[in-house]
Motif scaffolding. Sequence first.
Motif, PDB file in Angstrom:
ATOM      1  N   ALA A 117      33.189  29.210  45.321  1.00 35.53           N
ATOM      2  CA  ALA A 117      32.595  30.467  46.162  1.00 35.53           C
ATOM      3  C   ALA A 117      31.366  29.916  46.193  1.00 35.53           C
ATOM      4  O   ALA A 117      30.556  30.210  47.386  1.00 35.53           O
ATOM      5  CB  ALA A 117      32.709  31.602  45.334  1.00 35.53           C
ATOM      6  N   GLN A 165      35.782  40.609  47.780  1.00 38.62           N
ATOM      7  CA  GLN A 165      35.298  40.214  46.347  1.00 38.62           C
ATOM      8  C   GLN A 165      34.786  41.282  45.831  1.00 38.62           C
ATOM      9  O   GLN A 165      35.028  41.795  44.677  1.00 38.62           O
ATOM     10  CB  GLN A 165      34.623  39.035  46.345  1.00 38.62           C
ATOM     11  N   SER A 181      37.445  28.806  41.404  1.00 39.24           N
ATOM     12  CA  SER A 181      37.169  29.610  42.398  1.00 39.24           C
ATOM     13  C   SER A 181      35.698  29.862  42.548  1.00 39.24           C
ATOM     14  O   SER A 181      35.266  29.817  43.554  1.00 39.24           O
ATOM     15  CB  SER A 181      37.794  30.917  42.477  1.00 39.24           C
ATOM     16  N   HIS A 204      33.813  35.216  41.654  1.00 44.26           N
ATOM     17  CA  HIS A 204      33.746  34.881  42.921  1.00 44.26           C
ATOM     18  C   HIS A 204      32.481  35.363  43.600  1.00 44.26           C
ATOM     19  O   HIS A 204      31.493  34.575  44.302  1.00 44.26           O
ATOM     20  CB  HIS A 204      34.815  35.455  43.754  1.00 44.26           C
TER      21      HIS A 204
END
Length: 256
Positions: free
Chosen positions: A134, A177, A130, A196
């Motif tokens: 990101a 986030q 992730s 993230h």
Amino acid sequence: MFPIRDHNPSQSTPVVVFALIAINVAVFLYDLVAVQSTAELSRFYARYALVPAFISQGEGLTGIVTHMFLHGGIMHLAGNMLFLWVFGDNLEDEMGHVGFLLFYLASGFAAGFAQYIGAPFSQVPMVGASGAIAGVMGGYLLLFPKAKIDVFIFLIIIIRIIPVPAWIMLLIWFGLQVINGVSADLYAGGTAYWAHAGGFVAGLALTVPLWLRLGAQAFWERSHGHPPHPEAQYSFKRTSVPTVQRRPRRRGPWGR
């Protein structure tokens, strides 16, 4: 809110994106087959995940890289690979294969560092691509802010697929986030929100030199904020399956 595709498929074959997806799937399948007990899983994560407490002790340094290729479940893997597929190909087009790979790894490293700084003594293992993905999203935002992204929206009874500019979808995602990161307990595990956010900011920053080399504002003006090649035209075709007409109900003696 999930992106399902953009409207500008890459001009060249995104071999690095394909390779990253293949490696992540292969590692997940190996983990699924080879790791059969909770004790084995704990040892596996201790060796290959990013565990902040280990890093603080000068151990488990390989986890800074290897954590990017581990996933905690099939939905975790599927979601990450979908985001990589949607946003990675056009970035690889602009950066080149080697440049994109280095960018991806650097973004993942920055994401792991952001999570580590937030909780340097946490013993909760961090896994997943992730953070690196990101970073890809942050780079995409800078280069192609107005690219159309088809987004699947599910709100209780509202189910729609709508095209939205990339900047709207990406900034909403980034904002979530940050909001969730502020309210989350980093020592309790769960989603690594700061990884993230850190990966996103790092990816955007790492893309600035390329954006300047392409002409910065002039690049946006030339491309209108889209990837610099023709937009794909998507349409829904009518099915060839014939429609079955409903037979009218017979009226009874009382008109019913």
